[in-house]
Design an enzyme around this catalytic site. Structure first.
Site, PDB file in Angstrom:
ATOM      1  N   GLU A  15      -5.616  -0.389  -7.780  1.00  0.00           N
ATOM      2  CA  GLU A  15      -4.526   0.530  -8.056  1.00  0.00           C
ATOM      3  C   GLU A  15      -3.334  -0.308  -8.534  1.00  0.00           C
ATOM      4  OE1 GLU A  15      -3.242   4.494  -5.560  1.00  0.00           O
ATOM      5  OE2 GLU A  15      -3.246   2.685  -4.429  1.00  0.00           O
ATOM      6  N   SER A  43       0.899  -1.148   0.007  1.00  0.00           N
ATOM      7  CA  SER A  43       0.189  -0.095   0.155  1.00  0.00           C
ATOM      8  C   SER A  43       0.847   1.338   0.041  1.00  0.00           C
ATOM      9  CB  SER A  43      -0.905  -0.169   1.160  1.00  0.00           C
ATOM     10  OG  SER A  43      -0.183  -0.186   2.432  1.00  0.00           O
ATOM     11  N   HIS A  93      -2.855  -2.938  -6.011  1.00  0.00           N
ATOM     12  CA  HIS A  93      -2.906  -2.660  -4.672  1.00  0.00           C
ATOM     13  C   HIS A  93      -4.674  -2.960  -4.491  1.00  0.00           C
ATOM     14  CE1 HIS A  93      -3.518   0.519  -1.344  1.00  0.00           C
ATOM     15  NE2 HIS A  93      -3.765  -0.564  -0.941  1.00  0.00           N
ATOM     16  N   ASN A 137      -3.343   6.053  -0.547  1.00  0.00           N
ATOM     17  CA  ASN A 137      -2.745   6.186   1.033  1.00  0.00           C
ATOM     18  C   ASN A 137      -2.135   7.702   1.062  1.00  0.00           C
ATOM     19  OD1 ASN A 137      -3.669   4.254   2.573  1.00  0.00           O
ATOM     20  ND2 ASN A 137      -2.475   2.723   1.237  1.00  0.00           N
TER      21      ASN A 137
END
Length: 296
Positions: A151, A118, A139, A189
């Site tokens: 992702e 992440s 991800h 993130n």
């Protein structure tokens, strides 16, 4: 592409294995011990039962999904014939680098090596392999069988062919892939963790309590859950690890983790996984009880 190896049978790993198996891929799920793998298969079975109850699958679909998953404790056996390996181990740079170095020796030169990291650099992970062009980030979001986003993180050396293959593969899983470049935290993130960190600072500074902060974000900003509850579900240790990557990668004090978060992780209050974080969790379910010391 038919044979998928998933490394790590925790929340993300078993969700990834479940999803690929449900779409007919042959999945090799690998972890360090049998007990972890047994728990993963039980979790997948429970999640399939929920899908069955809601009418998303039938009994035949459930059994077919389980038959597509084989478990291993030996990485060499599990990954030997893989077309794609997805690493979903703990968010620790040294562990991931060690795994990818091993995979580079074990797997075919044509195999694609993906990480579900992440925040950790795909370029850095790829640097320890023999064929960095075949390394990419996938991800997934939690819970994997439900959440649509993937992702797709392209490292510095990742080839167009590998990127396009993973984009198309994600669509076959009924996911929505979004291509991003390799910078700390990627997109999800880099945006999410500062918000969670600011929510923790808001609590730390006594602006409001846990319930109040989460209620403002749910009712005022239309978030499905508040940032403190979300942090508990992600794992406070994972949140801390990602913030440390962001802080180190950008050198900007705005990414420095709140002291309250650091103290909670040090004390072993990691959220849902430990039974206590910003909320307490009752045994056998995910009912929430506000932790007394944070209540107003």
């Amino acid at each position: 592409m038919k044979n998928i190896t998933v490394i790590g049978s925790g929340t993300m790993g078993n969700g990834i294995a479940h999803t690929f198996a449900q779409f007919g891929f042959n999945v090799s799920l690998v972890d360090v011990n049998e007990s972890a793998l047994n728990r993963a298969i039980q979790t997948i079975t429970n999640n399939l039962d929920r899908q069955l109850k809601k009418g998303f699958i039938d009994e035949q679909g459930k059994q077919a999904t389980l038959k597509h998953i084989n478990t291993y404790t030996d990485l060499k056996i599990a990954a030997a014939n893989a077309d794609l390996v997805i690493e979903a181990a703990t968010e620790n740079s040294e562990i991931k680098l060690g795994l990818f170095k091993q995979l580079s020796e074990i797997c075919s030169q044509k195999a694609i090596l993906a990480s579900n990291t992440s925040s950790i650099s795909i370029t850095k992970i790829a640097s320890v392999t023999k064929n960095p062009g075949n390394v990419i980030g996938m991800h997934f979001m939690n819970p994997v069988p439900v959440m649509k986003l993937v992702e797709v993180i392209r490292g510095y050396s990742t080839t167009d062919e590998v990127t396009n293959t993973i984009m198309e593969l994600s669509k076959k899983l009924d996911k929505v892939p979004v291509k991003v470049n390799d910078y700390p935290g990627f997109v999800a993130n880099r945006i999410l963790m500062p918000m969670i960190n600011e929510a923790i600072y808001t609590l730390h500074e006594g602006v409001a309590g846990v319930y109040e902060i989460d209620t403002v974000m749910k009712l005022g900003m239309a978030h499905p859950m508040g940032p403190l509850q979300l942090a508990d579900f992600i794992g406070l240790d994972v949140c801390l690890a990602i913030l440390n990557v962001l802080h180190s990668g950008f050198g900007n004090p705005k990414y420095a983790p709140c002291p309250l978060l650091v103290n909670m992780v040090t004390a072993g209050q990691l959220g849902l996984k430990s039974g206590s974080g910003f909320y307490k969790y009752t045994a056998g379910n995910k009912d929430l009880i506000i932790v007394d010391k944070f209540s107003k």
